[in-house]
Write a protein that holds these residues in place. Structure first.
Motif, short mmCIF file in Angstrom:
data_model
loop_
_atom_site.label_atom_id
_atom_site.label_comp_id
_atom_site.label_asym_id
_atom_site.label_seq_id
_atom_site.Cartn_x
_atom_site.Cartn_y
_atom_site.Cartn_z
N TRP A 1 0.70 -1.00 0.09
CA TRP A 1 -0.04 -0.15 -0.09
C TRP A 1 0.91 1.28 0.04
O TRP A 1 0.48 2.17 -0.43
N ARG A 2 2.08 1.03 0.68
CA ARG A 2 2.94 2.08 0.53
C ARG A 2 3.19 2.70 -0.94
O ARG A 2 3.36 3.81 -1.15
N VAL A 3 3.59 1.65 -1.73
CA VAL A 3 3.89 1.90 -3.09
C VAL A 3 2.79 2.73 -4.07
O VAL A 3 2.80 3.74 -4.56
N HIS A 4 1.57 2.20 -3.44
CA HIS A 4 0.24 2.90 -4.25
C HIS A 4 0.21 4.33 -3.67
O HIS A 4 -0.06 5.29 -4.51
N VAL A 5 0.54 4.47 -2.14
CA VAL A 5 0.41 5.85 -1.75
C VAL A 5 1.39 6.67 -2.68
O VAL A 5 1.11 7.86 -2.83
N ASP A 6 2.59 6.17 -2.68
CA ASP A 6 3.58 6.83 -3.16
C ASP A 6 3.13 7.34 -4.71
O ASP A 6 3.40 8.44 -5.06
N GLN A 7 2.73 6.34 -5.50
CA GLN A 7 2.13 6.56 -6.92
C GLN A 7 1.04 7.60 -6.70
O GLN A 7 0.94 8.73 -7.72
N MET A 8 0.06 7.60 -5.93
CA MET A 8 -1.07 8.75 -5.71
C MET A 8 -0.15 10.15 -5.57
O MET A 8 -0.99 11.05 -6.27
N HIS A 9 0.68 9.99 -4.56
CA HIS A 9 1.34 11.34 -4.40
C HIS A 9 1.92 11.89 -5.65
O HIS A 9 1.77 12.94 -6.10
N GLN A 10 2.62 10.98 -6.50
CA GLN A 10 3.23 11.49 -7.54
C GLN A 10 2.39 11.81 -8.58
O GLN A 10 2.46 12.95 -9.31
N HIS A 11 1.18 11.03 -8.58
CA HIS A 11 0.06 11.65 -9.99
C HIS A 11 -0.52 12.74 -9.23
O HIS A 11 -0.68 13.68 -10.35
N LYS A 12 -0.65 13.09 -8.11
CA LYS A 12 -1.35 14.31 -7.43
C LYS A 12 -0.51 15.42 -7.90
O LYS A 12 -0.92 16.28 -8.52
N ASP A 13 0.99 15.24 -7.70
CA ASP A 13 1.72 16.34 -7.95
C ASP A 13 1.81 16.61 -9.35
O ASP A 13 1.86 17.92 -9.75
N GLY A 14 1.90 15.50 -10.35
CA GLY A 14 1.80 15.75 -11.90
C GLY A 14 0.53 16.43 -12.27
O GLY A 14 0.53 17.26 -12.95
N ILE A 15 -0.67 15.83 -11.43
CA ILE A 15 -1.97 16.64 -12.16
C ILE A 15 -2.03 18.09 -11.55
O ILE A 15 -2.21 18.91 -12.33
N ASP A 16 -1.04 18.54 -10.53
CA ASP A 16 -1.32 19.97 -9.85
C ASP A 16 -0.40 20.65 -10.70
O ASP A 16 -0.53 21.72 -11.32
N THR A 17 0.93 20.00 -11.12
CA THR A 17 1.69 20.80 -11.95
C THR A 17 1.06 21.00 -13.33
O THR A 17 1.17 22.26 -14.13
N ALA A 18 0.40 19.99 -14.07
CA ALA A 18 -0.28 20.15 -15.42
C ALA A 18 -1.40 21.06 -15.23
O ALA A 18 -1.82 21.73 -16.23
N LEU A 19 -2.01 20.93 -14.20
CA LEU A 19 -3.24 21.92 -13.93
C LEU A 19 -2.91 23.43 -14.08
O LEU A 19 -3.48 24.23 -14.56
N LYS A 20 -1.51 23.69 -13.44
CA LYS A 20 -1.32 24.97 -13.26
C LYS A 20 -0.87 25.47 -14.69
O LYS A 20 -1.46 26.47 -14.99
N GLU A 21 -0.02 24.84 -15.49
CA GLU A 21 0.07 25.10 -16.88
C GLU A 21 -1.30 25.03 -17.83
O GLU A 21 -1.34 26.02 -18.58
N THR A 22 -2.23 24.19 -17.60
CA THR A 22 -3.25 24.07 -18.25
C THR A 22 -4.19 25.35 -18.00
O THR A 22 -4.97 25.69 -18.70
N LYS A 23 -4.18 25.77 -16.40
CA LYS A 23 -5.31 26.64 -16.21
C LYS A 23 -4.84 27.85 -16.90
O LYS A 23 -5.56 28.75 -17.09
N GLY A 24 -3.60 28.30 -16.94
CA GLY A 24 -2.87 29.54 -17.67
C GLY A 24 -3.48 29.51 -19.06
O GLY A 24 -3.85 30.28 -19.42
N TYR A 25 -3.09 28.28 -19.87
CA TYR A 25 -3.59 27.99 -21.27
C TYR A 25 -5.24 28.43 -21.46
O TYR A 25 -5.65 29.05 -22.23
N LEU A 26 -5.93 27.91 -20.30
CA LEU A 26 -7.38 27.92 -20.36
C LEU A 26 -7.87 29.39 -20.08
O LEU A 26 -8.82 29.98 -20.66
N ASP A 27 -6.93 29.98 -19.16
CA ASP A 27 -7.42 31.23 -18.92
C ASP A 27 -7.36 32.31 -19.98
O ASP A 27 -8.05 33.19 -20.39
N LYS A 28 -6.01 31.86 -20.85
CA LYS A 28 -5.81 32.67 -21.84
C LYS A 28 -6.70 32.59 -22.98
O LYS A 28 -7.34 33.55 -23.63
N LEU A 29 -6.97 31.51 -23.03
CA LEU A 29 -8.13 30.78 -24.28
C LEU A 29 -9.41 31.46 -23.85
O LEU A 29 -10.28 32.11 -24.69
#
Length: 404
Positions: free
Chosen positions: A242-270
């Motif tokens: 379960w620790r591996v899954h938790v780490d993966q969840m945190h990694q995916h969450k960090d990736g989603i947050d990073t992508a969301l910031k970039e995507t949010k900027g593009y979406l706001d511009k659009l």
């Protein structure tokens, strides 16, 4: 049963009544397979296997009817009743009446005309075979049971080792995997380390006296600092941990947050660009509406005028239609009068009746001449007879005068 009554019956049964025949056919095929019809009917009579839509749809009525009669006779005989196996050239009405009589003998009602079975397909055919198969299963003592599902074998619970616990065997395996990354100069012989640890353990298990450390702490710390970078311990990760899954969840969450910031900027511009474009479109639309407002008013006035003219045209058209009808009636009367005039004129200028009259007069003259000739002949004959009679009378008078 007429087509209208059949449709009304289907409407009363519901919209799914048209598909009931497919359900019956599937149940029938399962029951036939339970009764082993492949070996007892198909192989014996050299027939093709029955599909799941065989009696539900029309393919070959003659072949389907023969298959229906064969299966029905086999089921009746298998259920304990006796019936002759039908042949291909038997009377279909007689065969159907025998099958229905045996079906009623089982206590099953058949409230449909026998002609429905002559087609060899349809809901009635599937119903009859399904009832006979059900009676056969009851006769042989077959009973339906609930399905028994196989139990799934549970995976053995894997013991999750604590990351803090490092055994010598585990260190040996993990360091063996990382041999290629380490330099040969810094290779650590774990077997020697293991033997040393075993010796220390065996010596410490039975101490003769109290052990005192003679190692200098400063030298020990220096040795630890020197050896520590070369000690690489790699812990194998378990995918089920379960620790591996938790780490993966945190990694995916960090990736989603990073992508969301970039995507949010593009979406706001659009979003801003789309908003500006919509404002431009709205302003241009208002400008076009203002420019086209006089033309729209003119168009509406022209459309109203057009509707009025159209109404007048319809009224005039109705009048023209009425006048045209009257004109056609007058034209028909005129044609009749012309035809009568032509017939009378042709009869007046025709010389055929006059020729016939002349011919009749000529014939009458000929007949008159013939009659005159006949009359003359008769008068001459009569005159001759009178003269002869007169001469005879004179002769008789002389004869009577002379003897005196």
């Amino acid at each position: 049963m007429s087509e209208d009554s059949r449709r009304m019956e289907e409407d009363d049964r519901g919209p799914g009544a048209a598909f009931n025949v497919f359900v019956l056919m599937e149940d029938l095929l399962d029951k036939l397979k339970l009764l082993n019809y492949e070996e007892e009917v198909l192989i014996k009579n050299n027939m093709k296997p029955v599909s799941r839509l065989y009696f539900a749809l029309q393919t070959n009525p003659g072949e389907q009817f023969y298959m229906f009669c064969t299966l029905a006779a086999w089921l009746i005989n298998k259920a304990g009743h006796r019936i002759d196996q039908p042949q291909e050239y038997d009377d279909p009405n007689a065969t159907i009446s025998k099958i229905l009589s045996e079906l009623r003998a089982f206590g099953v009602s058949a409230d449909f005309p026998p002609s429905k079975l002559k087609a060899g397909y349809g809901e009635q055919v599937c119903y009859v075979l399904d009832c006979l198969a059900e009676e056969t299963l009851k006769y042989i003592g077959f009973t339906w049971k609930r399905p028994i599902y196989p139990s799934e074998e549970q995976d053995e619970e894997t013991v999750v080792e604590d990351d803090a616990e490092l055994t010598l065997n585990k260190i040996e395996d993990e360091i063996a995997e990382d041999d290629s990354d380490d330099d040969e100069d810094h290779f650590i012989d774990l077997n020697v380390l293991k033997t040393q640890t075993n010796k220390l353990g065996s010596e410490s298990s039975k101490p003769d006296e109290i052990l005192e450390s003679k190692t200098d702490a400063a030298e020990w710390n220096l040795e630890v600092e020197r050896v520590l970078p070369h000690l690489k311990v790699t812990i194998r990760t378990d995918n089920k941990d379960w620790r591996v899954h938790v780490d993966q969840m945190h990694q995916h969450k960090d990736g989603i947050d990073t992508a969301l910031k970039e995507t949010k900027g593009y979406l706001d511009k659009l979003h801003n660009e789309i908003s500006k474009t919509l404002e431009k479109v709205g302003s241009r639309e208002k400008y076009i509406n203002n420019q086209l407002d006089p033309l729209i008013q003119e168009y509406r006035a022209a459309q109203a005028q057009f509707s009025e003219v159209k109404d007048q045209y319809q009224q005039v058209s109705s009048r023209v239609t009425e006048k045209t009808r009257i004109l056609s009636e007058i034209t028909e009367d005129l044609e009749k009068v012309k035809q009568e005039i032509e017939e009378k004129g042709s009869s007046m200028t025709d010389g055929a009746p006059l020729v016939k009259i002349k011919q009749a007069l000529t014939k009458l003259k000929q007949e008159t001449v013939e009659m005159d000739i006949r009359i003359g002949v008769v008068e001459h004959t009569l005159l001759q007879a009178k003269l002869k009679e007169k001469s005879n009378m004179t002769r008789d008078m002389h004869a009577t005068v002379i003897p005196q």
